[in-house]
Enzyme design. Structure first.
Site, short mmCIF file in Angstrom:
data_model
loop_
_atom_site.label_atom_id
_atom_site.label_comp_id
_atom_site.label_asym_id
_atom_site.label_seq_id
_atom_site.Cartn_x
_atom_site.Cartn_y
_atom_site.Cartn_z
N SER A 23 0.81 -1.22 0.00
CA SER A 23 0.00 0.00 0.00
C SER A 23 0.84 1.27 0.00
O SER A 23 0.38 2.31 -0.44
CB SER A 23 -0.92 0.01 1.22
OG SER A 23 -0.15 -0.14 2.40
N GLY A 60 -1.89 -4.37 1.06
CA GLY A 60 -2.00 -5.60 1.85
C GLY A 60 -1.01 -6.67 1.44
O GLY A 60 -0.98 -7.74 2.04
N ASN A 91 3.57 -5.49 5.77
CA ASN A 91 2.40 -6.34 6.07
C ASN A 91 2.81 -7.64 6.75
O ASN A 91 2.05 -8.18 7.56
CB ASN A 91 1.59 -6.61 4.80
CG ASN A 91 0.90 -5.33 4.33
OD1 ASN A 91 0.17 -4.70 5.07
ND2 ASN A 91 1.15 -4.95 3.09
N ASP A 172 -5.11 6.17 10.03
CA ASP A 172 -4.78 4.79 10.43
C ASP A 172 -3.41 4.70 11.10
O ASP A 172 -3.01 3.63 11.54
CB ASP A 172 -4.86 3.84 9.23
CG ASP A 172 -3.85 4.16 8.12
OD1 ASP A 172 -2.96 5.01 8.34
OD2 ASP A 172 -3.97 3.58 7.04
N HIS A 175 -0.26 4.98 7.02
CA HIS A 175 0.00 5.43 5.65
C HIS A 175 0.23 6.94 5.58
O HIS A 175 -0.54 7.70 6.15
CB HIS A 175 -1.18 5.04 4.74
CG HIS A 175 -1.34 3.55 4.64
ND1 HIS A 175 -2.24 2.84 5.42
CD2 HIS A 175 -0.69 2.65 3.88
CE1 HIS A 175 -2.13 1.56 5.12
NE2 HIS A 175 -1.20 1.40 4.19
#
Length: 186
Positions: A23, A60, A91, A172, A175
């Site tokens: 991502s 992801g 991840n 979040d 990011h």
């Protein structure tokens, strides 16, 4: 920011770059033109480098996923890339996968690219403190060790510019925002 400098003409042969990642390359929560590979291409072109970046970022994705799709991704390029930028491992960390697995997958990715005479730039990651010293002791050395083993370039910590800067990170807490991507720079 806008500058008064004249545009540098984009000259010379086209440099093809493959951005293989998760991502952080896909540009999670951003417009396509705000993703890191898009900003990198724009920055290189602004410096007169005829760069064309193929964004193979999949949100992801783990190192296992990146390895799995590597051959297909390379074969689907109109020409072999001159350079591959790899940003994978975050991840794996979030899922608590064994660092040995992350290292083995990244090793296989770099080995495959080098075998095809493609230059590699590894985007390093560091484990957050909450994963504990044992995990960090195994995870953090992965990227420098692989860069040394294969003689490839390394950005020691890709997210260094945005870490602990809440205004540069999305809600979040993972990011980068569009401004965060600018701060990471190229």
């Amino acid at each position: 920011g806008a500058s008064a400098a004249p545009d540098v003409p984009v000259m010379g042969r086209e440099w093809r770059v493959l951005a293989l990642g998760d991502s952080l390359f896909a540009g999670y929560g951003l417009r396509a033109e705000e993703s890191y590979p898009a900003r990198l291409e724009a920055a290189l072109r602004a410096r007169g480098v005829n760069a064309r970046i193929a964004n193979a970022g999949v949100s992801g994705d783990t190192t296992a996923g990146g390895l799995e799709r590597l051959s297909f991704t390379l074969e689907s390029q109109p020409q072999a890339p001159d350079l591959a930028i790899i940003s994978l491992g975050g991840n794996d960390m979030l899922r608590g996968l064994p660092p040995e697995q992350t290292q083995a997958n990244l090793d296989a990715i770099v080995t495959e690219l080098r075998g095809r005479k493609i230059r590699v730039l590894l985007m390093g990651m560091l484990a957050p403190p909450n994963l504990g010293p044992d995990y960090r002791g195994k995870f953090d050395p992965i990227y420098p060790a692989l860069a040394e083993k294969h003689g490839v370039s390394l950005v020691p910590f890709f997210l260094k510019a945005v870490i602990d800067k809440p205004d540069l990170v999305q809600q979040d807490h993972i990011h980068p925002t569009a401004r965060g991507i600018e701060e990471i720079g190229v």
